[in-house]
Motif scaffolding. Sequence first.
Motif, short mmCIF file in Angstrom:
data_model
loop_
_atom_site.label_atom_id
_atom_site.label_comp_id
_atom_site.label_asym_id
_atom_site.label_seq_id
_atom_site.Cartn_x
_atom_site.Cartn_y
_atom_site.Cartn_z
N LEU A 105 -23.10 3.85 2.07
CA LEU A 105 -23.26 4.73 3.06
C LEU A 105 -22.35 4.40 4.22
CD1 LEU A 105 -26.85 5.61 3.10
CD2 LEU A 105 -25.32 7.54 2.67
N VAL A 106 -21.44 5.33 4.54
CA VAL A 106 -20.24 5.35 5.68
C VAL A 106 -20.44 6.31 6.75
CG1 VAL A 106 -18.05 4.88 5.90
CG2 VAL A 106 -18.85 4.46 3.62
N HIS A 107 -20.57 5.69 7.83
CA HIS A 107 -20.86 6.76 8.92
C HIS A 107 -19.46 7.45 9.48
CE1 HIS A 107 -22.60 7.61 13.06
NE2 HIS A 107 -23.18 8.51 12.31
N LYS A 108 -19.58 8.91 9.52
CA LYS A 108 -18.47 9.66 10.12
C LYS A 108 -17.02 9.38 9.51
CE LYS A 108 -20.74 10.41 14.48
NZ LYS A 108 -20.74 10.25 16.07
N LEU A 109 -17.00 9.21 8.07
CA LEU A 109 -15.94 9.31 7.36
C LEU A 109 -16.20 10.45 6.26
CD1 LEU A 109 -14.52 5.61 6.84
CD2 LEU A 109 -13.86 7.48 9.02
N THR A 110 -15.25 11.16 6.10
CA THR A 110 -15.15 12.07 4.99
C THR A 110 -14.92 11.51 3.62
OG1 THR A 110 -12.99 12.73 4.96
CG2 THR A 110 -14.50 14.02 6.28
N PRO A 111 -15.39 11.96 2.34
CA PRO A 111 -15.08 11.48 1.32
C PRO A 111 -13.39 11.13 0.99
CG PRO A 111 -16.82 12.91 0.81
CD PRO A 111 -16.30 13.22 2.03
N SER A 112 -12.78 11.76 1.43
CA SER A 112 -11.10 11.64 1.53
C SER A 112 -10.54 10.58 2.20
CB SER A 112 -10.56 13.11 1.78
OG SER A 112 -10.66 13.30 3.27
N GLU A 113 -11.54 10.39 3.39
CA GLU A 113 -11.24 9.45 4.34
C GLU A 113 -11.55 7.96 3.81
OE1 GLU A 113 -11.02 11.41 8.55
OE2 GLU A 113 -12.96 10.66 7.71
N VAL A 114 -12.72 8.04 3.00
CA VAL A 114 -13.04 6.76 2.24
C VAL A 114 -12.25 6.29 1.18
CG1 VAL A 114 -15.07 5.57 0.92
CG2 VAL A 114 -15.73 7.14 3.01
N LEU A 115 -11.77 7.38 0.40
CA LEU A 115 -10.75 7.34 -0.70
C LEU A 115 -9.65 6.51 -0.14
CD1 LEU A 115 -10.00 9.78 -3.36
CD2 LEU A 115 -8.01 8.59 -2.09
N GLN A 116 -9.04 6.89 0.99
CA GLN A 116 -7.84 6.41 1.38
C GLN A 116 -7.95 5.05 1.94
OE1 GLN A 116 -6.82 8.92 4.68
NE2 GLN A 116 -6.00 10.71 3.46
N ARG A 117 -9.11 4.87 2.42
CA ARG A 117 -9.43 3.19 3.13
C ARG A 117 -9.68 2.36 1.64
NH1 ARG A 117 -12.73 3.04 8.79
NH2 ARG A 117 -11.38 4.70 9.78
N LEU A 118 -9.91 3.03 0.82
CA LEU A 118 -10.00 2.15 -0.46
C LEU A 118 -8.75 2.14 -1.67
CD1 LEU A 118 -14.01 2.63 -1.48
CD2 LEU A 118 -12.85 0.63 -0.34
N ASP A 119 -7.92 2.72 -1.12
CA ASP A 119 -6.61 2.94 -1.96
C ASP A 119 -7.17 3.47 -3.11
OD1 ASP A 119 -4.94 1.54 0.17
OD2 ASP A 119 -5.52 -0.42 -0.58
#
Length: 217
Positions: A42-56
């Motif tokens: 669970l990641v706080h205040k990041l959208t799925p697309s933002e998480v995708l970017q952070r994980l390349d």
Amino acid sequence: MQRAGLEIVGDRRPESSLSTAADYMWFEDRFPDLAEAYCFTLVHKLTPSEVLQRLDGRDEPALTGAEAVVEAAFGLSQQSDGKRQLIAMTAMGPWTLLIEPNGYLGVTEDRALPASAGTRWISHFVNINGLDSFLWAEDSVRRLWFEPIFPDHRWGTTPDELLDVMHNIGFHFGEDSPETDVSPLAAFALAQHMTGVAITPELLEGTTFTCCSAEVR
């Protein structure tokens, strides 16, 4: 930062309604394939697309229900010779839930800690060999890491912040050796306490997940 049991992380359930391992007894019966090996994050205040970017990550087709996610995850692993991991994501209020069947990126610190910059990252993992881990990262710092089956041994900058809650949720400490190990279920309850997000059968069965894949390093 307040003491465990109060509002120390945000969006947390009050102590009076604390969930426990018993609230997740359905998981292994209802979702046996997923329960064999998984990572929930669970990641706080990041959208799925933002998480995708952070994980390349790269986009994959959306999927409905845990069964389809598990099938696709194993298919992708075979196709990529184990080099890519499927991640199913959905927004839940201010949190984004990530599910990795047979995965572990969420608890891999060289991926999770950078990805937690400016936010909170709560993740727990189990594999088919019985290995497990729980990670609380915040703003690229490891606040807490432990193996749910061995909660006496904890690391991080605040390893005892949630100790009272951990006792109440169902983790087994010291010489206490129960006939049935509920530590993976207690990890679900601890994540719920820290985020206010409850994982339910209806969520796992009925959600259409945004999917991506990330390279396994």
